[in-house]
Design an enzyme around this catalytic site. Structure first.
Site, short mmCIF file in Angstrom:
data_model
loop_
_atom_site.label_atom_id
_atom_site.label_comp_id
_atom_site.label_asym_id
_atom_site.label_seq_id
_atom_site.Cartn_x
_atom_site.Cartn_y
_atom_site.Cartn_z
N LYS B 26 65.81 63.06 10.73
CA LYS B 26 66.86 62.04 10.80
C LYS B 26 67.91 62.25 9.72
CE LYS B 26 65.64 57.99 11.97
NZ LYS B 26 65.22 56.60 12.19
N ARG B 96 64.79 53.48 6.66
CA ARG B 96 63.99 54.09 7.73
C ARG B 96 63.27 55.34 7.24
NH1 ARG B 96 66.79 52.72 13.03
NH2 ARG B 96 68.71 51.73 12.37
N GLY B 105 58.36 55.64 16.19
CA GLY B 105 57.64 54.38 16.11
C GLY B 105 56.39 54.40 15.26
N MET B 107 56.07 55.16 11.93
CA MET B 107 56.20 54.68 10.56
C MET B 107 57.09 53.44 10.53
SD MET B 107 56.32 58.16 8.34
CE MET B 107 57.36 59.04 9.47
N ARG B 353 69.11 63.46 17.99
CA ARG B 353 68.06 64.47 17.81
C ARG B 353 67.85 65.15 19.16
NH1 ARG B 353 63.49 59.83 16.88
NH2 ARG B 353 63.70 58.87 18.92
N HIS B 469 58.47 52.27 24.44
CA HIS B 469 57.41 53.00 23.74
C HIS B 469 56.49 53.70 24.74
CE1 HIS B 469 53.39 53.29 21.86
NE2 HIS B 469 54.10 53.76 20.85
N SER B 778 35.83 93.15 24.98
CA SER B 778 36.42 91.85 25.24
C SER B 778 35.88 90.90 24.17
CB SER B 778 36.02 91.38 26.63
OG SER B 778 36.53 90.09 26.85
N GLY B 780 34.71 87.80 22.69
CA GLY B 780 34.23 86.49 23.15
C GLY B 780 34.45 85.51 22.01
N CYS B 845 38.48 86.85 25.90
CA CYS B 845 38.13 86.07 27.09
C CYS B 845 37.50 84.74 26.72
CB CYS B 845 37.23 86.87 28.02
SG CYS B 845 35.61 87.19 27.32
N TYR B 865 45.16 92.56 26.48
CA TYR B 865 45.25 91.43 27.40
C TYR B 865 44.56 90.20 26.84
CZ TYR B 865 40.37 92.26 28.72
OH TYR B 865 39.02 92.41 28.70
#
Lengths: 890, 890
Positions: B26, B96, B105, B107, B353, B469, B778, B780, B845, B865
């Site tokens: 902000k 703020r 919303g 804080m 924003r 909200h 591979s 795991g 994987c 991959y």
């Protein structure tokens, strides 16, 4: 051309003692003895490389082998003037196994090979002893048929018994020539009936059959078991030794014997051996006849009080033998185990090797050899197998207790043991798995019994001498053994043991004392052993040499005292959870776990604190200013909770919860993989009050001891199962808060540092970050092994043996540290942590801390200490010294 | 001197948009907007560094701060000619929060600060509106007292309701000046009663109270929850923005509004916003009054059909606003979310924003911006949050199904969901933990409800607009939401939901359609979604850019088909065990496990083989020549066995075992830590026949497909849980034997290679040795995470949240790969294996294969991959493209 065959004999040999890998132990020694000028029957060794070839090529032999064997036989025949299959002077040979490591009795042997229907007559003529010739032939048929042709030896023994029975004879020696001839006929008929073929008459055919049988026996079940027990690699293979036979059974001017050049039980400088007149070697080893001692001195140990010693019966040959022993010891620089045969008053040395010995003997011999100027202190330290020291340290029978001695046998392997009588090795193994202590009782043991001997606490046999199978194996395993207890009788059918007029049943309890030969009724309590001066000398030398510090894993005052007595240089692991299992305390522990909130939890913890403090005070008092590493609570909380089916009324009352709530809580706390669950420092993070209580108890214990006795303790607070520096930071801050709280009221605070276990792979990999927060690391190699391998120690039983059999693992990684994987993690952690903090103290506190191989690895890595169970401290010290020597020699 | 305070206003600013770290989002934007020349109320930002200081120093401020704040206030006062506490032109300010990431919303905020008994009169005079002045004062007292002094806001609301009731009024706007004055008195009295002190009159005291309250709110519970859900680090902290107030509630020439510069729900190029005449900003956001649309186009979406749009009511100001929007978009190069206030016909921009948007909108906006020439394709790919794609891929409501539409609200967040009605966020969370699907129904939501919204499948509210909200949070979470359904009435006491004359109870099932606003009775079935052309464009661009290959973890034909449709480039993990759970097959599986010997086991396996083969044929047919990695049986066998309490009569009959034997077998197979037990390749080593059957089924499937359909499959046989190259060698040899066996009968053999999972730390450390035997690895990462951390995934629930709260872990390591520990193991394995075998194929994987952060890590490591579940393939593709872009930009 590859050389597959190595000749020896007549003072020359192709090989030598250095060539054990290729020739096996026996082959290398036969070569070496020839070079020493001893009279060894000539022969040749087929190398272990043939064994590798044989198994790799579907049991076929290298092409050149046939020719090389033929050449070697020709050479023996020419020089000895005897001929294989010869009708005048037939050459007989033995065919024996021989691997790099000694594996006594595990593989097959064929003797008297070369006999057939013709040569038996030639042998009779040459030896002028027809009975001997046919006896040899009969033995050969039995042995060969059993080993090579697969005809059970019991079938032959039945025929022998029948022959004796029908002629009213009792002893084998009473059999006449006719009986032997008749037996040969019956034996051959038996072979024909079972194999559908004639017993092979061609000596060359016999020879190749025997060679293959010996190679095959490398992979028989008992050999595999023995290698597993003794850490002998599968891929070493065996050599085959073919050697001209000499005969100890050609009459009363013949004998055969085995001897140790020093006493293998005590280490005393005396000849220790046995012989049998008019017998072949296997008669001594198999324990079928109880042999006579070699020297007069040994008479006292024998159950037979008449002096039939070789020293008295064959004094000249005895002296010749003693001279050979001296020659061998001064050549090999160690106590020797020798086999010999006297054939018609001519001494032949069949075999020599470094003799197996008890630990006491090993220590004494090593120290004696140093005193005799034969070897150095360092060499002496290397000579003693560190692992075996443990036998000496355990309690022995209480001499003050009254004993009902049932009988006495030979003191075959020292030490004492009580346990249930078991007649069967399988049952011994089964019972020992349920933590029962058993004594294996057998008429005699054979290689098939090994698993049962290993499972038993002690072994008792009715037949066999000090060098019988039972005796040799028991000494090797460190099991107490009484052998040749001739007064015992085992009734296999009724499962009873009769000793004189006393009848004991299976599972009755007896005690045996392998140092005296006593067999005692019931269980006898034990006392701490006297450690010999030799032991203390070895320990002293170890302390001089070693660089690793040796600490102990202990938390009860009893264990801490034992460890201190064995020379522990600190406590490396004091497991605080063990202090909570006492019935008085566990209820407060349970209250704590069942508490609904922090307040209740703190109330229960406050009740535990005084107990903890007292424990620490006791331990600190014993250890004085030596460092004490206290590990805060580690196991998952549910380990402390009762089972639902127990009587929990008291617990329900004090905590005010219902049975149903207890059930819920138990289920809530259940974990699928508790080893990887809510435990260790995870408890300290989620319930900070637990570690706070423990910290307070530790520090106040130190504080009070300072006030009361002016003891300045050295505390190391250790946090378990850390995987991140942030965990450690948070817990360290909590510890600081407790100590600062104490300092508000006190002016003195005991010395303490804070460190962590490294027992998870991530912790090892992040050791640099973690080292910033730690004063020391202790590698928890048990859990590090579990997580690196992904193997739960508790569940590994199902596959670990298969993994070792298939050579996937060299040994159980929970016994000897896996240096490739787990060791790599330790090495990474060492480098990363020392890089950040040079002074960080590094040690290990898993079971591996008492394992010599692992200690060697820790020494190589440059760790500061290892920590092990109290009884393993001497082992660890010696192993640490050996590790230093090994690294220096590189 | 440290700079703690940054001024902005009057076309100048100390900061700019780049300084989000220091000024928060902000503050940085306020500075930037000033530099853009927009009319922004002047003020200053207290930097996030003050927040760090505040928490590190026991909530004290740096010394210089007081002076710097005073100087900034003086500057505003001088330039604006208004004075804090001034009796003529009093300056009022807002205070703020504003952190680096948007946390809407979460804080605290204080408005109208500066009002007291004097300044309220000055304000009345200045604004010529006494009612407005006292209304502002009353609001200020309530807000300040609630946030700073801890007086519950409900107590003030009670007084307000009472005031209305006793005067017969309904709306707040009907309250007269006297009512406001009376309320101010009552409010001050309430504060006095509760706090025992007068409401603070000194504006400087008020200011510091508010600043501290905002800093404190960084660590309130809802902010912590929000950060956890959104992966925002705890240590970022918040800035505090103090800014001169402008008023949208000074009469009907005033208004306040929020707007998105494009439709955040669809991405359409239209103004999407709401405003309220004569109101303050919080009235719009809190959803207390339902606001009016900004543009005429939006009228159709609203439940209110009358044209009260700003475009019609304030056409000139509307045009000015549109121009500001254009300026902002062309400056920020993205869709903006703007807050504005019109005070007496003067437009003030309060905030801008980058706007939150649905995934569909994000995709469309990104593609549109590329087409508009604003950003590049690469920038567009970066703009879409890969994780959110999943929402688009799941099924939507079946349009063919008949629906009972109960009512219609605003289409606040797209998507559809069915579930049980739940009125309470805690209950929503509890039910969702037991896998229930729930719809959270609330009159309006507030930040305290976040956990329940996250747990629910959808959200329905009775009040609040498209920017309420509920709407904003639901869109952010990807939950469908219908808001402002004004016909619903929640009876909190009877727990019922009344819609017109229909009364539904808690746990009745409804369906909401967040794309249409429909609320529907019962559960509606779903159909596969149409993927938009924009989605396909993004996927196409991703494919162009990414270098990682994306495979899928799938084994059922349904999943394989879905994966193929989403563009899977192979199967990375086909878990064969999932094929055994079908009721037909599990019985053969159980027969196999209960078999007493190899012969019986092989018999049972032979029955399973045809099923396996058929499965593989189906899968191979779908994948054609794409690689398919088949993992051989992995879990411990006991996972397949029934429970003892089940009806096992059929099983007992077929296997011929008794109930007691079954019990024994179940107990025997039980494991303490099954994760580390007898599973994976350990099964293949101990029961070779299992993997042999599977290998045969795989290869024969390939063989038959070749014959039948001429498909040339690409098989990768994968062995699980390897820790040693020898294991792999033995199993590979067994596989070769099977394939050689097939070749004896067949002339063709399908293409196949053999590799292994790397899922144990030891395997990673010994990757060089293992690579010699493997064609691919591979990783795991699930099991590798479990073993590296020593955390059982199934048991981690008890402490993992605490570990994340305490910042020991940044996030759940089972969701995002732990690059420090687990990643290090992967890196070690990569280096060691590629060093030995450059061509070795490497992939992962685990669940991590579908997680964008983890994919980025895999890309950085240079793996070949990743493999993920079918619905995550588009995510993985986009994430892989983003990873490539990130690594290129470095």
């Amino acid at each position: 051309m590859n050389k597959w065959v190595y000749n020896f004999g007549f003072g020359k040999a192709d090989g030598n003692a250095e060539m054990r890998d290729v020739l096996g132990g026996k082959g290398a020694n036969l070569a070496e003895m020839n070079k020493l000028g001893l009279s060894v029957p000539p022969g040749f060794t087929i190398s272990t490389e043939v064994c590798h070839y044989y198994y790799k090529n579907n049991k076929e032999y290298p092409k050149e082998l046939l020719m090389q064997v033929n050449e070697s036989i020709n050479e023996i025949e020419e020089k000895l003037k005897f001929k294989l299959g010869g009708n005048d002077f037939p050459l007989l040979v033995s065919v024996r196994s021989g691997s790099r490591a000694s594996m006594p009795g595990m593989m097959d042997t064929v003797l008297n090979l070369g006999l057939n229907d013709n040569t038996v007559q030639a042998l009779a003529k040459a030896s002028k002893d027809e009975r001997f010739a046919y006896d040899s032939y009969r033995r050969f048929i039995q042995m060969y048929s059993d080993i090579v042709l697969g005809v059970p030896h019991e079938d032959f023994e039945e025929l022998l018994e029948a022959e004796k029975l029908s002629n009213g004879l009792i002893l084998d020696t009473e059999l006449k020539t006719e009986n032997m001839k008749s037996l040969v006929g019956k034996y051959k008929e038996l072979v024909r009936t079972i194999t559908k073929e004639e017993f092979p008459q061609d000596p060359i055919l016999q020879l190749w059959g025997a060679i293959s049988a010996v190679f095959d026996s490398w992979r028989n079940q008992r050999a595999i078991t023995y290698r597993k027990l003794n850490d002998i690699p599968e891929d070493w293979g065996t050599a085959v030794n073919v050697q001209a036979m000499v005969f100890g059974n050609m009459g009363n001017d013949c004998c055969t014997g085995v001897a140790f050049t020093r006493n293998p039980s005590t280490g005393d400088q005396e000849i220790y051996g046995e012989y049998l007149i008019n017998a072949q070697g296997e008669d001594v080893v198999a324990g079928i006849r109880t042999p006579e001692p070699l020297s007069k001195n040994s008479i006292n140990n024998s159950t037979n009080k008449q002096d039939n010693s070789m020293e008295s019966k064959m004094p000249i040959l005895y002296k010749e033998l003693i001279n050979v022993f001296k020659k061998l010891e001064s050549h090999y620089l160690d106590m020797q185990d020798v086999e010999f045969t006297i054939q018609k008053n001519k001494l032949w040395i069949l075999q020599t090797r470094n003799g197996k010995r008890t630990t006491n003997a090993a220590i004494k011999i090593a120290v004696d050899l140093v005193n005799e100027g034969v070897i150095s202190k360092e060499e002496a330290l290397i000579r003693v197998d560190a692992n075996t020291l443990e036998q000496l340290l355990h309690p022995t029978l209480d001499p003050m207790e009254e004993k009902t001695i049932l009988t006495k046998g030979l003191p075959a392997s020292p030490g004492a043991a009580s346990g249930k009588i078991v007649f069967n090795p399988d049952e011994a193994e089964a019972l020992s798995k349920s933590d029962e202590q058993v004594i294996l009782v057998r008429t005699e043991t054979s290689p098939e019994d090994i698993h049962g001997m290993h499972a038993a606490k002690g072994i008792l046999t009715g037949r066999g001498g000090m060098t019988s199978h039972a005796a040799v194996v028991a000494r090797g395993m460190g099991r107490p053994c009484v052998s040749g207890a001739s007064e015992i009788f085992i009734d296999e059918i009724n499962k009873t043991l009769k000793i004189k007029d006393k009848i004991l049943s299976a599972h009755d309890i007896i005690t045996i004392n392998g140092s005296t030969g006593e067999v005692i009724l019931g269980k006898i309590s034990t006392v701490d052993p006297e450690l010999s001066e030799y032991f203390n000398i070895i320990m002293g030398w170890s302390n001089e040499v070693k660089t690793l510090s040796i600490r102990t894993n202990a938390e009860t005052p009893e264990d801490v005292k034992i460890a201190k007595r064995f020379g522990a240089e600190g406590i490396g692991l004091c497991r605080t959870e063990h202090m909570f299992f006492d019935s008085e305390r566990i209820k407060f522990m349970r209250e704590m776990i069942l508490a609904n909130n922090e307040t209740e939890r703190k109330k229960a913890l406050a009740k535990l604190e005084p107990y903890q403090k007292e424990d620490f005070k006791e331990i600190f008092t014993i250890m004085e200013d030596l460092p004490v590493t206290v590990r805060l609570l580690d196991p998952p909380l549910h380990e402390f909770l009762p089972k639902l089916e127990d009587d929990n009324s008291e617990l329900l009352e004090t905590t005010g919860i219902t049975q149903k709530e207890l059930k819920n809580r138990l289920e809530q706390l259940q974990e699928l993989n508790p080893m990887l669950g809510h435990r260790g420092s995870r408890l300290g993070i989620t319930f900070p009050e637990i570690y706070e209580m423990q910290t307070k108890a530790i520090l106040e214990a130190g504080l009070e001891l300072h006030k009361e006795k002016n003891i300045k303790v050295n505390i190391e607070i250790m946090l378990p199962l850390i995987f991140s520096s942030k965990e450690l930071k948070i817990l360290k801050d909590n510890i600081s808060r407790v100590s600062e709280g104490l300092l508000e009221k006190e002016t003195y605070l005991p010395n303490f540092i804070v460190g962590t276990m490294i027992e998870l792979p991530r912790a090892a990999l992040l050791a640099d970050e973690i080292a910033k927060e730690a004063d020391f690391f202790s590698f928890g190699t048990n859990d590090l092994t579990q997580t690196a391998f992904g193997i739960s120690r508790d569940d590994a039983g199902r596959f670990l043996e298969t993994y070792i059999e298939k050579s996937i693992l060299e040994n159980d990684p929970f016994v000897s540290l896996d240096y490739k994987g787990v060791g790599e993690l330790i090495d990474i952690a060492k480098k990363k942590s020392r890089n950040i903090k040079k002074s960080i103290k590094l040690g290990i506190c898993g079971e591996h801390g008492g394992d010599p191989k692992s200690i060697n690895f820790c020494n190589k890595l440059g760790l500061d200490y290892v920590s092990c169970s109290p009884y393993r401290i001497p082992i660890a010290k010696l192993a640490a010294a050996q590790a230093t020597l090994k690294s220096n020699s590189k």
